[in-house]
Each structure stands twice: as structure tokens, then as C-alpha cells.
Design a protein around this motif. Structure first.
Motif, mmCIF file in Angstrom:
data_model
loop_
_atom_site.group_PDB
_atom_site.id
_atom_site.type_symbol
_atom_site.label_atom_id
_atom_site.label_comp_id
_atom_site.label_asym_id
_atom_site.label_seq_id
_atom_site.Cartn_x
_atom_site.Cartn_y
_atom_site.Cartn_z
ATOM 1 N N GLN A 131 12.877 4.053 11.981
ATOM 2 C CA GLN A 131 13.541 5.076 12.746
ATOM 3 C C GLN A 131 13.071 6.477 12.396
ATOM 4 O O GLN A 131 13.681 7.459 12.789
ATOM 5 C CB GLN A 131 15.067 4.991 12.556
ATOM 6 N N LEU A 147 21.787 11.236 8.628
ATOM 7 C CA LEU A 147 21.312 9.938 8.150
ATOM 8 C C LEU A 147 19.815 9.975 7.885
ATOM 9 O O LEU A 147 19.329 9.425 6.889
ATOM 10 C CB LEU A 147 21.643 8.859 9.183
ATOM 11 N N ASP A 176 15.065 13.463 17.100
ATOM 12 C CA ASP A 176 16.439 13.964 17.097
ATOM 13 C C ASP A 176 16.526 15.311 16.409
ATOM 14 O O ASP A 176 17.267 16.214 16.839
ATOM 15 C CB ASP A 176 17.358 12.963 16.386
ATOM 16 N N ILE A 182 28.554 11.345 9.141
ATOM 17 C CA ILE A 182 27.181 11.015 9.564
ATOM 18 C C ILE A 182 27.140 10.638 11.039
ATOM 19 O O ILE A 182 26.199 10.987 11.762
ATOM 20 C CB ILE A 182 26.636 9.867 8.681
ATOM 21 N N SER A 183 28.190 9.916 11.520
ATOM 22 C CA SER A 183 28.208 9.552 12.937
ATOM 23 C C SER A 183 28.307 10.776 13.835
ATOM 24 O O SER A 183 27.807 10.784 14.963
ATOM 25 C CB SER A 183 29.382 8.613 13.213
ATOM 26 N N ALA A 184 28.926 11.841 13.328
ATOM 27 C CA ALA A 184 29.003 13.080 14.114
ATOM 28 C C ALA A 184 27.709 13.881 14.035
ATOM 29 O O ALA A 184 27.436 14.720 14.897
ATOM 30 C CB ALA A 184 30.176 13.932 13.621
ATOM 31 N N HIS A 185 26.921 13.634 13.020
ATOM 32 C CA HIS A 185 25.642 14.353 12.840
ATOM 33 C C HIS A 185 24.564 13.316 12.536
ATOM 34 O O HIS A 185 24.291 13.025 11.365
ATOM 35 C CB HIS A 185 25.745 15.369 11.699
ATOM 36 N N PRO A 186 23.919 12.722 13.526
ATOM 37 C CA PRO A 186 22.915 11.670 13.311
ATOM 38 C C PRO A 186 21.757 12.103 12.430
ATOM 39 O O PRO A 186 21.162 11.297 11.730
ATOM 40 C CB PRO A 186 22.432 11.344 14.730
ATOM 41 N N ALA A 222 30.825 8.135 6.478
ATOM 42 C CA ALA A 222 30.321 7.514 7.704
ATOM 43 C C ALA A 222 30.769 8.287 8.936
ATOM 44 O O ALA A 222 30.008 8.454 9.902
ATOM 45 C CB ALA A 222 30.798 6.070 7.788
ATOM 46 N N ASP A 223 32.018 8.779 8.918
ATOM 47 C CA ASP A 223 32.498 9.576 10.046
ATOM 48 C C ASP A 223 31.689 10.855 10.205
ATOM 49 O O ASP A 223 31.344 11.275 11.317
ATOM 50 C CB ASP A 223 33.977 9.919 9.843
#
Length: 258
Positions: free
Chosen positions: A239, A215, A246, A208-212, A205-206
Motif C-alpha cells: 500500500q 497509518l 493519499d 487512524i481511521s479518521a486520518h488514513p 484506531a479511531d
């Protein structure tokens, strides 16, 4: 009347018979304890020995290791559990003189003292200790028996408990305990697996949160896996367009760095 020749033959026959009875053969693993008119005079053998007729007698003693079964007997452990124990003992005579002079029927004596010692030693332990510390108990039984038999010229080389029979209710209780222990271990292993999975998911998760975009790529991969099952339904995540935007922004940013 008996002739002189017949008398001579009879005398020669008697002498030869006496001489033959006086010659004894002692095997390599035997020893002969000699008594002269009832008095101990020594130990002879192995090989060919000669006894003085009508004066000396011998008692054979075997020096080989004897395997003796200690019959099963009921014993109450320290925690009041009734069990049946059978054992086996190995011993040998190392001093033929003591084995004959110090005790009568040495083999029977060793058997009796072995049974008594097994009962006394095992009774000092709890059932769990008996099952877990068999080697220690074997050694203790051997030392006690050896201490009793040493004055008899006997050396105990080993004692082994070969069979322990538990009551039926105790066997069922131990089976339940073992089953509960296995279930406990299974739950601990499952919990450790869940914990490790949670740690890895947190790390993912960390990232993925740094690289949207990661996801969105994962979403597209999931859609590709679903489509291989020959399904007629096509899923478009809400999305998806945002993800495409993005991705485009990310590509522009990377091109500008280049």
C-alpha cells in the motif's frame, strides 16, 4: 567480776544495736506496710522511718512496673487449631495495703491468673481473627486480668502477645494460600493492563481511521526502525504507492484551504 564500766558499755551497745535495728530506709519506689503486734497500722515511706523495737514489723512492697513473661502454652482456637502462644504483661502495685492484706504472694498470683486468662480469651477466637486482631485481643486480655487483680491493689498497664507458633502443616497451608492470593492479584493486574491497552488501541484506531495518512506514516516509521538494525532486506509495503497518492491528495486539499 564485771566492773560497772563494762556493764555500762554493754548496756549502751545493746541500746545502740536496738536503735540501729529500729531505723529503716525505704526507697522512693518502695512502701513499708507496718504491723503493730500483728495489727495493720499504716503505710510508711519513702525515706527514713522508725519502728518500735520488738513491737512493729514491716513488709516492703515495690511500686515499680513489673515486666512478667507469660510462658508459652498450648491453646486450641475456636476453629480447633492447636497453637503455642507466649505473651508479656506489665503491671504495678498501686495499693500496698491490699497487696499485702488481700492476697498471699501477689506476684505469683498475678502470674497464674495471667496464664489462665490468655488461654481462655485466645480460645474464643478463630486463627484468622487471632492473627488479624492482635491489638483487640491484647486489650481484652488486659481488661480481664485487671478486673481480677484490682481487689489485690494491682493495676495491669499492658498485655502483649509476643509469639504465636503454628503447626507445620498449618504453616504450609497458609503459605499455599498466600501464594494463590499473589497469583490471583497478578492475574487481575495483567487483565487490567490488557483492558487498558485495548482501550488505547481502540482510540488509536479511531484516530487512524479518521486520518488514513497516519497509518502510512506509522508504516514508514516502522521501516525506519527496521533499517537501523543493519538488515540487507528492504521491505516495500503493497500500500506504499496508495499511501503516497493519499498523501499527495491530502497536501493538495490543505493547500486549497489555505
Amino acid at each position: 567480776m564485771i566492773s560497772d564500766t563494762n556493764i555500762t558499755l554493754i548496756v549502751v551497745f545493746v541500746v545502740l544495736l536496738i536503735l540501729f535495728s529500729a531505723i529503716k530506709v525505704v526507697k522512693q519506689y518502695d512502701r513499708a506496710v507496718i504491723f503493730f503486734f500483728g495489727k495493720f497500722t499504716g503505710v510508711r515511706g519513702p525515706g527514713l522511718i522508725f519502728l518500735i523495737p520488738f513491737a512493729e514489723v514491716m513488709t516492703k512492697v515495690r511500686l515499680r512496673v513489673v515486666t512478667m513473661d507469660i510462658p508459652s502454652q498450648k491453646i486450641i482456637t475456636k476453629d480447633n487449631v492447636s497453637i503455642d502462644i507466649a505473651a508479656v504483661a506489665y503491671y504495678k502495685i498501686i495499693d500496698p495495703e491490699k497487696a499485702v492484706m488481700a492476697i498471699e504472694q501477689v506476684y505469683n498470683a498475678v502470674n497464674q491468673i495471667s496464664q489462665t486468662t490468655v488461654r481462655n480469651v485466645v480460645g474464643q477466637f478463630m486463627l484468622d481473627e487471632l492473627l488479624a486482631q492482635t491489638l483487640k485481643i491484647n486489650s481484652q486480655i488486659k481488661d480481664v486480668i485487671d478486673g481480677h487483680t484490682e481487689p489485690w491493689g494491682v493495676e495491669v498497664t499492658a498485655v502483649e502477645i509476643k509469639d504465636i507458633t503454628l503447626p507445620d502443616n498449618m504453616q504450609r497451608a497458609m503459605a499455599k494460600e498466600a501464594e494463590a492470593e499473589r497469583e490471583r492479584r497478578a492475574k487481575i493486574v495483567a487483565a487490567e493492563g490488557e483492558f487498558q491497552a485495548a482501550v488505547k488501541l481502540g482510540e488509536a484506531a479511531d484516530i487512524i481511521s479518521a486520518h488514513p495518512i497516519a497509518l502510512q506514516l506509522r508504516t514508514l516509521q516502522t521501516m525506519a526502525e527496521i533499517s537501523t538494525e543493519k538488515n540487507s532486506t528492504i521491505i516495500f509495503p503493497a500500500q506504499l504507492m496508495t499511501g503516497i497518492a493519499d498523501m499527495a491528495n491530502f497536501i493538495k486539499k490543505e493547500n486549497s484551504k489555505a
